[in-house]
Design a protein around this motif. Structure first.
Motif, PDB file in Angstrom:
ATOM      1  N   SER A  91       0.860  -1.198   0.000  1.00 29.14           N
ATOM      2  CA  SER A  91       0.000   0.000   0.000  1.00 29.14           C
ATOM      3  C   SER A  91       0.892   1.243   0.000  1.00 29.14           C
ATOM      4  O   SER A  91       1.812   1.333   0.836  1.00 29.14           O
ATOM      5  CB  SER A  91      -0.891  -0.009   1.250  1.00 29.14           C
ATOM      6  OG  SER A  91      -1.291   1.303   1.585  1.00 29.14           O
ATOM      7  N   ASN A  93       0.040   4.108   0.957  1.00 28.30           N
ATOM      8  CA  ASN A  93      -0.181   4.841   2.211  1.00 28.30           C
ATOM      9  C   ASN A  93       0.725   4.305   3.319  1.00 28.30           C
ATOM     10  O   ASN A  93       1.286   5.075   4.097  1.00 28.30           O
ATOM     11  CB  ASN A  93      -1.649   4.746   2.651  1.00 28.30           C
ATOM     12  CG  ASN A  93      -2.452   5.947   2.205  1.00 28.30           C
ATOM     13  OD1 ASN A  93      -2.198   6.501   1.135  1.00 28.30           O
ATOM     14  ND2 ASN A  93      -3.415   6.370   3.003  1.00 28.30           N
ATOM     15  N   GLN A 115      -0.816  -2.389  -6.314  1.00 24.06           N
ATOM     16  CA  GLN A 115      -0.826  -2.609  -4.858  1.00 24.06           C
ATOM     17  C   GLN A 115      -1.384  -3.998  -4.568  1.00 24.06           C
ATOM     18  O   GLN A 115      -2.391  -4.399  -5.174  1.00 24.06           O
ATOM     19  CB  GLN A 115      -1.714  -1.585  -4.157  1.00 24.06           C
ATOM     20  CG  GLN A 115      -1.174  -0.170  -4.196  1.00 24.06           C
ATOM     21  CD  GLN A 115      -2.025   0.794  -3.386  1.00 24.06           C
ATOM     22  OE1 GLN A 115      -1.539   1.490  -2.520  1.00 24.06           O
ATOM     23  NE2 GLN A 115      -3.319   0.831  -3.669  1.00 24.06           N
ATOM     24  N   GLY A 118      -3.907  -2.750  -1.151  1.00 24.55           N
ATOM     25  CA  GLY A 118      -4.457  -1.388  -1.208  1.00 24.55           C
ATOM     26  C   GLY A 118      -5.644  -1.268  -0.254  1.00 24.55           C
ATOM     27  O   GLY A 118      -6.457  -2.185  -0.153  1.00 24.55           O
ATOM     28  N   ARG A 121     -11.386   3.539   2.399  1.00 19.78           N
ATOM     29  CA  ARG A 121     -11.974   4.032   3.639  1.00 19.78           C
ATOM     30  C   ARG A 121     -12.736   2.902   4.313  1.00 19.78           C
ATOM     31  O   ARG A 121     -13.153   1.956   3.667  1.00 19.78           O
ATOM     32  CB  ARG A 121     -12.922   5.194   3.336  1.00 19.78           C
ATOM     33  CG  ARG A 121     -12.196   6.482   2.970  1.00 19.78           C
ATOM     34  CD  ARG A 121     -13.187   7.538   2.500  1.00 19.78           C
ATOM     35  NE  ARG A 121     -14.142   7.894   3.530  1.00 19.78           N
ATOM     36  CZ  ARG A 121     -15.459   7.897   3.365  1.00 19.78           C
ATOM     37  NH1 ARG A 121     -15.994   7.560   2.220  1.00 19.78           N
ATOM     38  NH2 ARG A 121     -16.250   8.265   4.354  1.00 19.78           N
ATOM     39  N   TRP A 126      -8.858  -2.147  -1.416  1.00 14.44           N
ATOM     40  CA  TRP A 126      -8.937  -1.300  -2.614  1.00 14.44           C
ATOM     41  C   TRP A 126      -8.284  -2.058  -3.767  1.00 14.44           C
ATOM     42  O   TRP A 126      -7.087  -2.328  -3.748  1.00 14.44           O
ATOM     43  CB  TRP A 126      -8.233   0.039  -2.363  1.00 14.44           C
ATOM     44  CG  TRP A 126      -8.364   0.966  -3.521  1.00 14.44           C
ATOM     45  CD1 TRP A 126      -7.433   1.220  -4.487  1.00 14.44           C
ATOM     46  CD2 TRP A 126      -9.506   1.768  -3.859  1.00 14.44           C
ATOM     47  NE1 TRP A 126      -7.914   2.120  -5.400  1.00 14.44           N
ATOM     48  CE2 TRP A 126      -9.180   2.476  -5.039  1.00 14.44           C
ATOM     49  CE3 TRP A 126     -10.767   1.952  -3.291  1.00 14.44           C
ATOM     50  CZ2 TRP A 126     -10.077   3.358  -5.653  1.00 14.44           C
ATOM     51  CZ3 TRP A 126     -11.653   2.830  -3.900  1.00 14.44           C
ATOM     52  CH2 TRP A 126     -11.298   3.521  -5.063  1.00 14.44           C
ATOM     53  N   TRP A 134      -2.080   4.880  -8.415  1.00 10.70           N
ATOM     54  CA  TRP A 134      -2.133   4.656  -6.963  1.00 10.70           C
ATOM     55  C   TRP A 134      -0.969   5.421  -6.354  1.00 10.70           C
ATOM     56  O   TRP A 134       0.185   5.058  -6.575  1.00 10.70           O
ATOM     57  CB  TRP A 134      -2.012   3.161  -6.623  1.00 10.70           C
ATOM     58  CG  TRP A 134      -2.659   2.211  -7.595  1.00 10.70           C
ATOM     59  CD1 TRP A 134      -2.046   1.204  -8.290  1.00 10.70           C
ATOM     60  CD2 TRP A 134      -4.049   2.147  -7.983  1.00 10.70           C
ATOM     61  NE1 TRP A 134      -2.943   0.538  -9.077  1.00 10.70           N
ATOM     62  CE2 TRP A 134      -4.189   1.092  -8.918  1.00 10.70           C
ATOM     63  CE3 TRP A 134      -5.189   2.878  -7.638  1.00 10.70           C
ATOM     64  CZ2 TRP A 134      -5.402   0.755  -9.500  1.00 10.70           C
ATOM     65  CZ3 TRP A 134      -6.396   2.554  -8.237  1.00 10.70           C
ATOM     66  CH2 TRP A 134      -6.493   1.505  -9.136  1.00 10.70           C
ATOM     67  N   PHE A 135      -1.264   6.492  -5.636  1.00  2.00           N
ATOM     68  CA  PHE A 135      -0.157   7.251  -5.045  1.00  2.00           C
ATOM     69  C   PHE A 135      -0.554   7.863  -3.701  1.00  2.00           C
ATOM     70  O   PHE A 135      -1.739   8.016  -3.403  1.00  2.00           O
ATOM     71  CB  PHE A 135       0.367   8.326  -6.010  1.00  2.00           C
ATOM     72  CG  PHE A 135      -0.543   9.523  -6.189  1.00  2.00           C
ATOM     73  CD1 PHE A 135      -1.541   9.531  -7.142  1.00  2.00           C
ATOM     74  CD2 PHE A 135      -0.381  10.663  -5.403  1.00  2.00           C
ATOM     75  CE1 PHE A 135      -2.359  10.633  -7.325  1.00  2.00           C
ATOM     76  CE2 PHE A 135      -1.194  11.784  -5.570  1.00  2.00           C
ATOM     77  CZ  PHE A 135      -2.188  11.762  -6.534  1.00  2.00           C
ATOM     78  N   SER A 136       0.482   8.193  -2.923  1.00  2.00           N
ATOM     79  CA  SER A 136       0.268   8.860  -1.643  1.00  2.00           C
ATOM     80  C   SER A 136       1.206  10.049  -1.539  1.00  2.00           C
ATOM     81  O   SER A 136       2.366   9.973  -1.953  1.00  2.00           O
ATOM     82  CB  SER A 136       0.549   7.899  -0.484  1.00  2.00           C
ATOM     83  OG  SER A 136      -0.312   6.788  -0.569  1.00  2.00           O
ATOM     84  N   LYS A 185     -18.244   4.590  -9.329  1.00  2.00           N
ATOM     85  CA  LYS A 185     -17.049   5.077  -8.633  1.00  2.00           C
ATOM     86  C   LYS A 185     -15.795   4.847  -9.485  1.00  2.00           C
ATOM     87  O   LYS A 185     -15.519   3.736  -9.919  1.00  2.00           O
ATOM     88  CB  LYS A 185     -16.925   4.356  -7.285  1.00  2.00           C
ATOM     89  CG  LYS A 185     -15.763   4.867  -6.453  1.00  2.00           C
ATOM     90  CD  LYS A 185     -15.990   4.632  -4.983  1.00  2.00           C
ATOM     91  CE  LYS A 185     -14.716   4.840  -4.195  1.00  2.00           C
ATOM     92  NZ  LYS A 185     -14.923   4.902  -2.759  1.00  2.00           N
ATOM     93  N   GLY A 188     -10.996   7.302  -5.306  1.00  2.00           N
ATOM     94  CA  GLY A 188     -11.262   7.718  -3.931  1.00  2.00           C
ATOM     95  C   GLY A 188     -10.004   8.231  -3.265  1.00  2.00           C
ATOM     96  O   GLY A 188      -8.902   8.111  -3.805  1.00  2.00           O
ATOM     97  N   LEU A 190      -7.978   8.470   0.564  1.00  2.00           N
ATOM     98  CA  LEU A 190      -7.875   7.985   1.948  1.00  2.00           C
ATOM     99  C   LEU A 190      -6.810   8.812   2.648  1.00  2.00           C
ATOM    100  O   LEU A 190      -5.639   8.759   2.293  1.00  2.00           O
ATOM    101  CB  LEU A 190      -7.459   6.507   1.948  1.00  2.00           C
ATOM    102  CG  LEU A 190      -7.157   5.887   3.313  1.00  2.00           C
ATOM    103  CD1 LEU A 190      -8.443   5.776   4.148  1.00  2.00           C
ATOM    104  CD2 LEU A 190      -6.542   4.495   3.152  1.00  2.00           C
ATOM    105  N   GLY A 206      -3.767   9.526   0.337  1.00  2.00           N
ATOM    106  CA  GLY A 206      -3.683   8.419  -0.622  1.00  2.00           C
ATOM    107  C   GLY A 206      -4.757   8.582  -1.671  1.00  2.00           C
ATOM    108  O   GLY A 206      -5.934   8.751  -1.354  1.00  2.00           O
TER     109      GLY A 206
END
Ligand code: BTN
Length: 329
Positions: A91, A93, A115, A118, A121, A126, A134-136, A185, A188, A190, A206
């Motif tokens: 992940s 995050n 991920q 992943g 929420r 995920w 996918w990044f943070s 969707k 999102g 996080l 995230g």
């Protein structure tokens, strides 16, 4: 000082036409043979670069990878530096929290192609295969934990604005920070923090965006979509990430100075369920009502059937059956 290959890519990506080999070798302080060696290595990574003995080098195509060579030259501000790139991570995050804990600076970004763990929420998994973004991002806002709620709205607004400006589409928001496209969707946000009672030490934002994903597992299929499915086209994730980080950096610096107030109307304009009858599920409690407003601290204002109002800081919004097209993803 940027690594050599990033400097070379910056030259190729910002050039109006061919870049002469002699100029590049002089600017980078390496021999022409060394420049040629880097060009061949970039070609092996999928970059299409034309080489002409008289004119020099011309970048013709960038592969859809998020490798620092392809991405960092596109960053215009401080967000994205340093840039931590991985092929596979559990992940982003989790990795970003480790880095933040060890003192990583604001603007640090962790990116992965895929991920394996992943997180979404409310403890959900995920789905994060190759092809998504996918990044943070590590932030260090000088606020108390209570101030973080509106930051999560600000981040999702910046993602929607970045996506819409870049692709000329109309993605929307579902409170608090879901990204929706055509009632499904597509992404999102996080936010996780490291904090004491009065002071946030770091926030990790995230972001998950279904970009070039063409299909979903059966359990997500009815509720999820991707930019690829919606537009019918592949999107260059590197350029999209550059656009999102730019919007985010501009918005974040204003949010740090002025709070969520200046963004509130824009956020409400992009909200897909303002004025609709919804059910909000929060900590196992279901509340029905009409979404009336979003407050300056990010709380949702729900009009109740008895005429009262309720202000909510968290929860999952679902447009009521038969009264909208939101599947409540
Ligand atoms: C949501 O539930 O809507 C939030 C999804 C956030 C997913 C992103 S993908 C990058 C980052 N790393 C994670 O494990 N989660 C976030």
């Amino acid at each position: 000082m940027q690594p050599l290959r990033e400097q070379l890519m910056t030259r190729l990506m910002t050039a109006k036409g061919y870049v002469s080999g002699a100029e590049v070798s002089q600017d980078l302080g390496i021999s022409r043979e060394a420049v040629w060696k880097h060009i061949r290595a970039l070609r092996r990574e999928g970059f299409v670069i034309s080489a002409s003995p008289r004119k020099g080098y011309l970048l013709l195509n960038v592969p859809d990878v998020l490798h620092p060579w392809a991405v960092v030259p596109l960053f215009t501000g401080g967000f994205g530096r340093p840039y931590h790139y991985h092929g596979v991570l559990s992940s982003t995050n989790d990795r970003a929290k480790e880095l933040a804990h060890a003192g990583a600076s604001e603007g640090t970004v962790v990116v992965t192609e895929e991920q394996t763990g992943g997180r979404g929420r409310r403890g959900r998994l995920w789905h994060s295969p190759r092809g998504g973004l996918w990044f943070s991002l590590i932030l260090r806002p000088g606020v108390s934990p209570a101030g973080i709620h509106s930051l999560s709205l600000l981040v999702s607004l910046a993602v929607v604005q970045g996506v819409n400006d870049f692709l000329r589409i109309c993605s929307e928001l579902k409170w608090p920070n879901d990204i929706f496209l055509g009632g499904r969707k597509a992404g999102g946000v996080l936010i996780e923090i490291g904090a004491e009672a009065e002071q946030v030490h770091y926030a990790v934002a995230g972001v998950g965006l279904n970009v070039n994903i063409t299909s979903f597992p059966a359990e997500l299929d009815a509720a999820a979509t991707s930019l690829r499915i919606h537009t019918g086209k592949e999107t260059c994730r590197a350029r999209l990430l550059g656009a999102i980080l730019k919007t985010l950096e501009d918005g974040y610096s204003r949010w740090c100075r002025e709070g969520f107030g200046p963004f509130r109307e824009e956020y409400k304009k992009r909200l897909c369920c303002l004025g609709k009858e919804v059910t909000v599920s929060d900590a196992g409690r279901l509340t029905g009502g009409v979404i009336l407003d979003v407050e300056v601290d990010g709380r949702l204002v729900l009009g109740l059937p008895d005429g009262g109002t309720l202000r909510l800081s968290g929860g999952e919004v679902t447009v009521r059956e038969g009264r909208g097209d939101d599947p409540g993803a």
